[in-house]
Design a protein around this motif. Structure first.
Motif, PDB file in Angstrom:
ATOM      1  N   ASP A  96      -2.543   1.259  -6.073  1.00 31.99           N
ATOM      2  CA  ASP A  96      -2.725  -0.117  -6.543  1.00 31.99           C
ATOM      3  C   ASP A  96      -3.953  -0.769  -5.928  1.00 31.99           C
ATOM      4  OD1 ASP A  96      -0.352  -0.665  -8.283  1.00 31.99           O
ATOM      5  OD2 ASP A  96       0.727  -0.117  -6.464  1.00 31.99           O
ATOM      6  N   VAL A 148       4.983  -0.713  -4.336  1.00 31.93           N
ATOM      7  CA  VAL A 148       3.523  -0.807  -4.326  1.00 31.93           C
ATOM      8  C   VAL A 148       2.993   0.441  -3.643  1.00 31.93           C
ATOM      9  CG1 VAL A 148       1.507  -2.081  -3.510  1.00 31.93           C
ATOM     10  CG2 VAL A 148       3.554  -3.335  -4.251  1.00 31.93           C
ATOM     11  N   LYS A 196       4.227  -9.130  -5.030  1.00 33.23           N
ATOM     12  CA  LYS A 196       3.434  -9.338  -6.233  1.00 33.23           C
ATOM     13  C   LYS A 196       3.685 -10.761  -6.697  1.00 33.23           C
ATOM     14  CE  LYS A 196       2.619  -4.750  -8.141  1.00 33.23           C
ATOM     15  NZ  LYS A 196       2.608  -3.921  -9.376  1.00 33.23           N
ATOM     16  N   THR A 244      -1.428  -8.645  -5.506  1.00 37.91           N
ATOM     17  CA  THR A 244      -0.581  -7.568  -4.984  1.00 37.91           C
ATOM     18  C   THR A 244      -0.881  -7.411  -3.506  1.00 37.91           C
ATOM     19  OG1 THR A 244      -0.644  -6.404  -7.106  1.00 37.91           O
ATOM     20  CG2 THR A 244       0.067  -5.139  -5.194  1.00 37.91           C
TER      21      THR A 244
END
Length: 218
Positions: free
Chosen positions: A206, A202, A56, A74
């Motif tokens: 996302d 993650v 990120k 991301t």
């Protein structure tokens, strides 16, 4: 739509087009054999990219006129990426491993491109051999590595340049700090990264997004 909003939208759209302007590097002809020192730097850069499992970072995207827009990047291996732009832009780009999708909420449109046709594949596909199609550019700084990737047989495809800085705590000892895309019409787009966080949690959620298109037109 006011002038500020148009600027944001123009900047985001230009970057999306620039980032998608270079076809799959795997279909290109290999670059000429690099000098040993350059070959070592190329190998280090490729290893650094492949060492990233998740990431990120904050980013600033700037077009050739100097207009900028901020956001959060991301990334998750393999193949997933999200450019979450600031609210004023009301757009985002998401890669699900197969395609890159540009979602424009103001005009309720969705556009998709194969990841294999994008230079972002160099970031997303750990099997992509950047070293075969890139060359080291001199920077004058031993702590900075610049890799230019292009298909010399098709100059109309454009160029992408990846800039790394040596950092012991980054995967592979190199940190990707920014990249520059230049298309065949000399439209230049720069993505600068900051506050990189590696190995952060993650999930696939996302990379989900809400479809703005009317249901009866999808």
């Amino acid at each position: 739509m006011n002038r500020t909003m148009k600027t944001f939208r123009s900047c985001v759209s230009a970057a999306a087009l620039a980032a998608l302007s270079i076809p799959a590097l795997a279909l290109s002809q290999p670059a000429l054999a690099a000098e040993p020192a350059d070959a070592k730097q190329l190998a280090q850069a490729v290893e650094a990219l492949r060492a990233i499992d998740s990431l990120k970072a904050n980013f600033v995207q700037t077009d050739r006129s100097g207009q900028s827009v901020n956001g959060v990047l991301t990334l998750k291996r393999p193949g997933k990426i999200r450019f979450q732009y600031e609210k004023s832009a009301n757009m985002l780009i998401v890669g699900d491993g197969k395609a890159l999708t540009l979602i424009d909420y103001d005009v309720r449109q969705v556009q998709r491109w194969p990841i294999s046709n994008s230079p972002l594949g160099a970031l997303l596909d750990p099997k992509r051999d950047v070293a075969r199609f890139g060359r080291v550019l001199p920077t004058g700084n031993p702590n900075v590595i610049s890799i230019e990737v292009r298909d010399s047989t098709h100059p109309e495809y454009g160029v992408i340049t990846l800039i790394f800085q040596r950092k012991a705590s980054a995967p592979g000892g190199l940190e990707l700090t920014y990249w520059v895309s230049l298309d065949s019409q000399n439209k230049r787009t720069t993505i600068s990264l900051s506050n990189q966080r590696y190995g952060v949690p993650v999930t696939d959620n996302d990379f989900r997004w809400n479809d703005p298109r009317p249901r009866n037109r999808r």
